[in-house]
Design an enzyme around this catalytic site. Sequence first.
Site, short mmCIF file in Angstrom:
data_model
loop_
_atom_site.label_atom_id
_atom_site.label_comp_id
_atom_site.label_asym_id
_atom_site.label_seq_id
_atom_site.Cartn_x
_atom_site.Cartn_y
_atom_site.Cartn_z
N GLY A 102 79.26 5.88 8.68
CA GLY A 102 78.47 6.35 9.82
C GLY A 102 78.51 7.86 9.90
O GLY A 102 78.73 8.53 8.89
N SER A 103 78.35 8.38 11.09
CA SER A 103 78.30 9.84 11.25
C SER A 103 79.69 10.47 11.15
O SER A 103 80.71 9.79 11.30
CB SER A 103 77.71 10.18 12.61
OG SER A 103 78.62 9.75 13.62
N GLY A 133 83.49 9.18 12.44
CA GLY A 133 84.70 9.29 11.61
C GLY A 133 85.80 10.05 12.34
O GLY A 133 86.98 9.66 12.33
N GLU A 181 83.12 6.96 4.77
CA GLU A 181 81.87 7.30 4.10
C GLU A 181 80.96 7.81 5.21
O GLU A 181 80.25 7.05 5.85
CB GLU A 181 81.33 6.05 3.40
CG GLU A 181 80.45 6.36 2.22
CD GLU A 181 78.99 6.39 2.61
OE1 GLU A 181 78.51 7.51 2.90
OE2 GLU A 181 78.35 5.33 2.64
N CYS A 186 72.33 8.24 4.25
CA CYS A 186 73.31 9.32 4.23
C CYS A 186 73.12 10.15 2.96
O CYS A 186 73.59 11.27 2.87
CB CYS A 186 74.73 8.81 4.39
SG CYS A 186 75.13 7.50 3.30
C1 UN1 Z 1 73.78 5.15 2.96
O1 UN1 Z 1 72.81 5.81 3.24
O2 UN1 Z 1 74.65 4.84 3.82
O3 UN1 Z 1 72.41 5.86 -2.76
C2 UN1 Z 1 74.03 4.61 1.62
C3 UN1 Z 1 71.72 5.34 -1.91
C4 UN1 Z 1 71.99 3.93 -1.48
C5 UN1 Z 1 73.06 3.89 -0.49
C6 UN1 Z 1 72.92 4.81 0.65
N1 UN1 Z 1 72.30 3.08 -2.60
O4 UN1 Z 1 70.83 5.97 -1.38
#
Ligand code: UN1
Length: 450
Positions: free
Chosen positions: A183-184, A188, A205, A239
């Site tokens: 998440g953000s 975290g 992550e 992300c």
């Molecule tokens: C995410 O945005 O939390 O590499 C993960 C990627 C994807 C996963 C993104 N397989 O864009």
Amino acid sequence: MSIVKKSQACQVNWRKLPAPKRGRLILAWGRVIENAQNELAALITRESKKVITESMGEIQEIIDMCEFAMGLSRQLYGLTMPSEREHHRLQELWHPLGVVGCITAFNFPMAVLAWNFCLAAMGGNTLVWKPSPKTEGCATRLKQLWDAVAIEYKDVLLISYGGADKALDLADDPNVKLLSATGSCEMGKSVAPRVAKRLGRCLLELGGNNASIICPSADLSFAVKALTFAAVGTTGQRCTTLRRLFVHDTIYETFIEQLKLQYQKLRIGDPSEPSTQIGPLISQESGKKMQQVLKYCRSLGLVVHGGVPLALDDHDYYVTPALVEVDKPIDIMSEETFAPILYVMRYHELSDAIAMQNNVKQGLSSSIFTNDHSEAELFISTEGSDCGLANINIGPSGAEIGGAFGGEKETGGGRESGSDAWKSYMRRSTVTVNYGKRLTLSQGIRFDEK
Ligand code: UN1
């Protein structure tokens, strides 16, 4: 019984099941997911508003993870080291941690669970999942499918529905041996200190602020396509979304023109329509956040394309992806706005572009477009990208499951998915066996009792 206690009770039995048998159950889950691919993808699209082709891809990611976990279940290798002592053996064994807590976000409402669950469960852990309140239907459905294949081991996957309070409960519970949180950066920062306080383990992550560098030798039409997907795919809510772009002086004008043309062609609309490339943002609120940032950029005269809300229906927030041109990095570029805003600027020296790319708090994904071998090598060298993912001639988003996924700095340092990420869900036991008839101490220490 608390949900964590329930999970713990199941783990005691689950860990006894040999890893290859656990792997087979996970693969069986993968097969029912494969059979339900259309239905599950439609559910993702309904809840997360992700376009249907990407939702299908998300289910594919789960299937891939299940197959990967099945293979790994026969490969939980521990090293054997030569002992310095005669008739001794030194060896590593990998054991499960116990209960793993898992917090996931709305943007990958199923795949991120699968990254964690497949590895954690394959290794003999059970998992308590706290999904995003926005995508709880996705969680319920995956759990139903697990229950259908793992009749005796349903509690290997349990769901804790709710908001931030449920995430904090997992963070505070000493029986949650690993808290894996996606998440953000703010999220975290709220959970990690609580886990640290009880000296627990985290796998984080968190946010990204991903960049690409376009060098003079790059194939521009190729780069434009790749980067448009990276910047606007998932409506800028990955992300790994491309947020900053550094283009070499000599190709700048041409490249930006091509990018604008590409942006004009984008098909924005109903995410369940297969030809749609961009659906709505997850909420009106994220639309507002995007506009706040754009308002500031407009006041500086920097928005050169898009950012315009579209009234396509009366409940969702649709918007044209925005391009913001800057002369030098501005403060707001260091924040991750979870929306399709791409900051573009020129550079002259590659080392400057790399320095600017690295000069943000986050360190998830990065990429370079070049056909110059030394530039490409420099980018992936120690002097290059400081991110967990560094790509050449491909955008920063769209990672395959086979690699370890995650990033550095405020992204949190965790690694999920492929490679040896499974080790994060295990504890390592170093074993020394003396099969001889004499007691010898290491380092040749003598402790003779007379
Ligand atoms: C995410 O945005 O939390 O590499 C993960 C990627 C994807 C996963 C993104 N397989 O864009």
